[in-house]
Scaffold this motif. Structure first.
Motif, mmCIF file in Angstrom:
data_model
loop_
_atom_site.group_PDB
_atom_site.id
_atom_site.type_symbol
_atom_site.label_atom_id
_atom_site.label_comp_id
_atom_site.label_asym_id
_atom_site.label_seq_id
_atom_site.Cartn_x
_atom_site.Cartn_y
_atom_site.Cartn_z
ATOM 1 N N MET A 1 0.903 -1.197 -0.038
ATOM 2 C CA MET A 1 -0.104 0.170 0.030
ATOM 3 C C MET A 1 0.908 1.485 0.090
ATOM 4 O O MET A 1 0.652 2.095 -0.580
ATOM 5 C CB MET A 1 -0.932 0.088 1.226
ATOM 6 C CG MET A 1 -1.877 1.183 1.236
ATOM 7 S SD MET A 1 -3.035 1.040 0.056
ATOM 8 C CE MET A 1 -3.852 2.666 0.298
ATOM 9 N N HIS A 2 1.957 1.094 0.734
ATOM 10 C CA HIS A 2 2.840 2.410 0.912
ATOM 11 C C HIS A 2 3.406 2.691 -0.463
ATOM 12 O O HIS A 2 3.405 3.972 -0.885
ATOM 13 C CB HIS A 2 4.249 1.741 1.673
ATOM 14 C CG HIS A 2 5.057 3.196 2.132
ATOM 15 N ND1 HIS A 2 6.060 3.517 1.147
ATOM 16 C CD2 HIS A 2 5.207 3.873 3.157
ATOM 17 C CE1 HIS A 2 6.637 4.421 1.632
ATOM 18 N NE2 HIS A 2 6.284 4.587 2.987
ATOM 19 N N ASP A 3 3.716 1.746 -1.143
ATOM 20 C CA ASP A 3 4.325 2.192 -2.538
ATOM 21 C C ASP A 3 3.244 2.353 -3.707
ATOM 22 O O ASP A 3 3.509 3.217 -4.548
ATOM 23 C CB ASP A 3 5.179 0.622 -2.962
ATOM 24 C CG ASP A 3 6.492 0.558 -2.290
ATOM 25 O OD1 ASP A 3 7.144 1.396 -1.761
ATOM 26 O OD2 ASP A 3 6.789 -0.697 -2.210
ATOM 27 N N VAL A 4 2.261 1.984 -3.621
ATOM 28 C CA VAL A 4 1.003 2.205 -4.344
ATOM 29 C C VAL A 4 0.566 3.699 -4.416
ATOM 30 O O VAL A 4 0.494 4.371 -5.161
ATOM 31 C CB VAL A 4 -0.208 1.530 -3.949
ATOM 32 C CG1 VAL A 4 -1.343 1.911 -4.951
ATOM 33 C CG2 VAL A 4 0.017 -0.034 -4.453
ATOM 34 N N VAL A 5 0.550 4.343 -2.982
ATOM 35 C CA VAL A 5 0.438 5.754 -2.593
ATOM 36 C C VAL A 5 1.454 6.396 -3.194
ATOM 37 O O VAL A 5 1.178 7.401 -3.857
ATOM 38 C CB VAL A 5 0.171 5.781 -1.171
ATOM 39 C CG1 VAL A 5 -0.157 7.415 -0.749
ATOM 40 C CG2 VAL A 5 -1.087 5.087 -0.624
ATOM 41 N N ASN A 6 2.758 6.316 -2.906
ATOM 42 C CA ASN A 6 3.703 6.983 -3.418
ATOM 43 C C ASN A 6 3.851 7.149 -4.947
ATOM 44 O O ASN A 6 3.840 7.987 -5.573
ATOM 45 C CB ASN A 6 5.103 6.304 -3.184
ATOM 46 C CG ASN A 6 5.406 6.429 -1.918
ATOM 47 O OD1 ASN A 6 4.907 7.468 -0.974
ATOM 48 N ND2 ASN A 6 6.132 5.698 -1.085
ATOM 49 N N LEU A 7 3.547 5.868 -5.674
ATOM 50 C CA LEU A 7 3.384 5.979 -7.032
ATOM 51 C C LEU A 7 2.188 6.863 -7.560
ATOM 52 O O LEU A 7 2.189 7.446 -8.666
ATOM 53 C CB LEU A 7 3.178 4.493 -7.584
ATOM 54 C CG LEU A 7 3.245 4.332 -9.156
ATOM 55 C CD1 LEU A 7 4.994 4.842 -9.657
ATOM 56 C CD2 LEU A 7 3.145 3.055 -9.472
ATOM 57 N N LEU A 146 12.065 3.027 -6.986
ATOM 58 C CA LEU A 146 10.741 2.932 -6.595
ATOM 59 C C LEU A 146 10.124 1.671 -7.091
ATOM 60 O O LEU A 146 9.489 1.118 -6.609
ATOM 61 C CB LEU A 146 9.960 4.316 -6.794
ATOM 62 C CG LEU A 146 8.682 4.101 -6.417
ATOM 63 C CD1 LEU A 146 8.423 3.816 -4.803
ATOM 64 C CD2 LEU A 146 7.779 5.476 -6.736
ATOM 65 N N LEU A 147 10.442 1.676 -8.509
ATOM 66 C CA LEU A 147 9.704 0.698 -9.360
ATOM 67 C C LEU A 147 10.343 -0.681 -8.992
ATOM 68 O O LEU A 147 9.376 -1.906 -8.936
ATOM 69 C CB LEU A 147 10.025 0.900 -10.808
ATOM 70 C CG LEU A 147 9.309 1.949 -11.573
ATOM 71 C CD1 LEU A 147 9.811 2.432 -13.072
ATOM 72 C CD2 LEU A 147 7.763 1.860 -11.385
ATOM 73 N N LEU A 152 9.543 -4.644 -10.334
ATOM 74 C CA LEU A 152 9.843 -4.075 -11.734
ATOM 75 C C LEU A 152 11.186 -3.847 -11.990
ATOM 76 O O LEU A 152 11.672 -2.791 -11.348
ATOM 77 C CB LEU A 152 8.801 -3.022 -12.301
ATOM 78 C CG LEU A 152 7.419 -3.296 -11.967
ATOM 79 C CD1 LEU A 152 6.468 -2.310 -12.250
ATOM 80 C CD2 LEU A 152 6.989 -4.692 -12.758
ATOM 81 N N ASP A 153 11.730 -4.293 -12.928
ATOM 82 C CA ASP A 153 13.185 -4.188 -13.445
ATOM 83 C C ASP A 153 13.091 -3.171 -14.505
ATOM 84 O O ASP A 153 13.227 -3.830 -15.812
ATOM 85 C CB ASP A 153 14.188 -5.168 -13.403
ATOM 86 C CG ASP A 153 15.685 -5.009 -13.901
ATOM 87 O OD1 ASP A 153 15.858 -3.703 -13.581
ATOM 88 O OD2 ASP A 153 16.323 -5.660 -14.384
ATOM 89 N N VAL A 154 12.792 -1.989 -14.361
ATOM 90 C CA VAL A 154 12.539 -1.071 -15.797
ATOM 91 C C VAL A 154 13.981 -0.683 -15.995
ATOM 92 O O VAL A 154 14.650 0.078 -15.191
ATOM 93 C CB VAL A 154 11.772 -0.006 -15.262
ATOM 94 C CG1 VAL A 154 11.459 0.749 -16.850
ATOM 95 C CG2 VAL A 154 10.406 -0.629 -14.807
ATOM 96 N N ASN A 155 14.207 -0.517 -17.720
ATOM 97 C CA ASN A 155 15.291 0.039 -18.014
ATOM 98 C C ASN A 155 15.580 1.509 -17.655
ATOM 99 O O ASN A 155 14.522 2.275 -17.933
ATOM 100 C CB ASN A 155 15.643 -0.537 -19.316
ATOM 101 C CG ASN A 155 17.062 0.116 -20.060
ATOM 102 O OD1 ASN A 155 17.190 1.102 -20.187
ATOM 103 N ND2 ASN A 155 17.781 -0.850 -20.060
ATOM 104 N N TYR A 156 16.763 2.034 -17.501
ATOM 105 C CA TYR A 156 16.808 3.499 -17.315
ATOM 106 C C TYR A 156 16.359 4.324 -18.437
ATOM 107 O O TYR A 156 15.773 5.314 -18.425
ATOM 108 C CB TYR A 156 18.511 3.906 -16.977
ATOM 109 C CG TYR A 156 18.876 3.692 -15.654
ATOM 110 C CD1 TYR A 156 18.258 4.530 -14.746
ATOM 111 C CD2 TYR A 156 19.819 3.009 -15.342
ATOM 112 C CE1 TYR A 156 18.585 4.467 -13.489
ATOM 113 C CE2 TYR A 156 20.074 2.811 -14.047
ATOM 114 C CZ TYR A 156 19.778 3.508 -12.834
ATOM 115 O OH TYR A 156 20.103 3.536 -11.824
#
Length: 499
Positions: A1-7, A146-147, A152-156
């Motif tokens: 929930m913490h990360d969902v709110v931040n996003l 954050l991701l 999620l390993d998102v490319n820069y």
């Protein structure tokens, strides 16, 4: 929930800033309006835009890390910045306002001819792409962290592309007005975020933490012990080198000059320029305080023992140790700094391309509507190029604030030296300026790569003074042996330059 709110907070910010930027900018009716806002912007808004433009993510995430491992010595640079900006206000700004320019390099074209103007513009374009690439990468760091919390390993590259797309949304349509007003709002956001961090950290460490940081010398501003030639934070280096560095960045870099040229008058331009030096000093102190309190919070533990680099320590605290929602607000603040500098860069790159290359060399004089369309098109093109340049820095291990400043320092000496050559050496013509400019780029490049003092490279603030000296020496020497010629205005025949 913490990360969902931040996003959710971050996404809401991205949407809001694009909408606000478009609303505040109004309708652009001409290329002049697009580039300088018809010189109608208030000085205080321009002042904050200057600060937001030069601050970027480099300051937000790197200065706390520098202070964590050192002290408040970064604030020392701000004293040199103040001296340099006072000189810029009274030496260079009158040239720009008197000429009614939209680009700082139009003065070089008027004084030395279009070859020197074009060379200066190309140098600015390459330098800005490289330096802004570092800033874009720095802004992607906390987003990637954050991701990663979501698995999620998102490319820069993908993150950089997304940040750029949102920034272009309002820069493309709104021009300099959108840039200045969104800079103003974004600066407020990341400053509020920094203050929140100071409050939270103060509550965590208490009076004892402040005392421990004080006893450890974390609040020391002036450092007289570091080697002058190799440390950017030695007293003489920070004051003298910092003054000339800011003369180069704020007097000869189109990124900043364009902000000042949108002021209503020379007097307002001076207020914006000098006021920005005071404001940036306050910012350096604020973010250095965050670093000192992080050091106290971690009990003075070395970053290596925590498994962190200097550029990660603040981002790690934001993502893991702030209350729900505040983490998202702080990450949005970092994005604000990134987008503020990026929007400024895109607008200035478009301006310089059109004024210093297309018009000066192509002798092209289209109508205002056509010029406005071309200006917007160039903004979009530069955005795509910027994404490519940002991808070059996704593997760097150096503190990005020092890397960004170092890149700019390589060319600021040649740019500032060309302006000073035109003011000081009256005999100098287009040939002298052109050859001196090239000699300076080569000389400073050699110094940056080849000079080592006791195993350490020359400190980046010295690159600008070195470049100015080379330019004035070579340009002055050539002027002495060449027949005296009157400088040719832009667009008129001038002495031939070496092919």
């Amino acid at each position: 929930m913490h990360d969902v709110v931040n996003l959710a907070v971050i996404v809401a910010y991205l949407v809001a800033i694009a909408v606000i930027g478009l609303k505040l900018s109004g309708r652009q009716r001409s290329a002049t309006d697009y580039f300088t806002g018809e010189r109608s912007l208030p000085w205080w808004a321009v002042m904050f835009s200057i600060v937001a433009t030069e601050t970027s993510t480099l300051t937000v995430i790197s200065v706390p890390g520098v202070a964590y491992g050192g002290s408040f010595s970064y604030v020392e640079l701000a004293v040199g910045y103040l001296v340099g900006r006072i000189l810029v206000s009274f030496v260079l700004l009158p040239l720009y306002f008197r000429g009614g320019f939209v680009s700082a390099y139009q003065y070089l074209g008027e004084r030395f001819g279009r070859h020197t103007q074009g060379l200066a513009s190309l140098t600015f374009l390459v330098t800005r792409l490289l330096a802004e690439g570092v800033r874009l990468f720095a802004g992607a760091i906390p987003i990637k962290l954050l991701l990663a919390e979501f698995g999620l390993d998102v490319n820069y590259f993908v993150i950089v592309l997304a940040i750029t797309a949102v920034t272009v949304a309002y820069t493309y349509v709104g021009g300099i007005k959108a840039v200045v007003w969104t800079d103003f709002l974004q600066m407020g956001l990341y400053l509020v975020g920094a203050v929140i961090c100071v409050v939270v950290l103060s509550l965590q460490v208490g009076a004892g933490g402040w005392a421990a940081a004080w006893d450890a010398g974390k609040f020391t501003v002036f450092d007289f012990s570091k080697p002058i030639l190799t440390s950017p934070y030695a007293f003489v280096t920070a004051i003298v080198g910092g003054a000339l560095l800011t003369m180069g960045s704020h007097g000869s870099d189109q990124l900043i000059a364009q902000r000042v040229l949108s002021c209503r008058s020379l007097s307002d331009g001076r207020k914006a320029m000098i006021g920005s030096a005071v404001a940036i000093g306050v910012q350096f102190a604020l973010f250095s305080l965050v670093g000192a309190l992080l050091w106290a919070r971690n009990g003075g533990a070395p970053l290596a023992s925590l498994g962190l680099t200097s550029d990660q320590v603040f981002g790690e605290f934001i993502l893991r140790d702030l209350p729900m929602g505040l983490s998202g607000l702080l990450v949005a603040g970092i994005l604000a700094a990134t987008m503020g500098s990026l929007s400024s860069a895109l607008n200035s790159l478009s301006t310089s391309t059109l004024a210093d290359l297309v018009q000066a060399w192509g002798r092209w004089r289209p109508g205002e509507e056509t010029m406005l369309r071309v200006a917007r098109w160039m903004t979009g093109v530069w955005a795509l190029v910027m994404v490519g340049f940002a991808s070059l820095f996704t593997t760097t291990d150096d503190p990005v604030v020092e890397l960004g400043l170092s890149i700019a320092s390589y060319t600021y000496g040649a740019l500032l030296g060309a302006f000073l050559l035109g003011l000081i050496v009256r005999r100098a013509d287009g040939v002298a300026a052109f050859v001196a400019f090239l000699a300076t780029l080569v000389g400073v490049g050699w110094a940056a790569l080849g000079i080592s003092i006791d195993g350490s490279p020359l400190a980046f603030p010295w690159f600008v003074p070195l470049g100015v000296v080379i330019t004035l020496f070579v340009g002055g020497l050539i002027s002495l042996v060449r027949p005296r010629r009157e400088p040719a205005p832009t667009g008129e025949p001038e002495p031939a330059v070496p092919a």
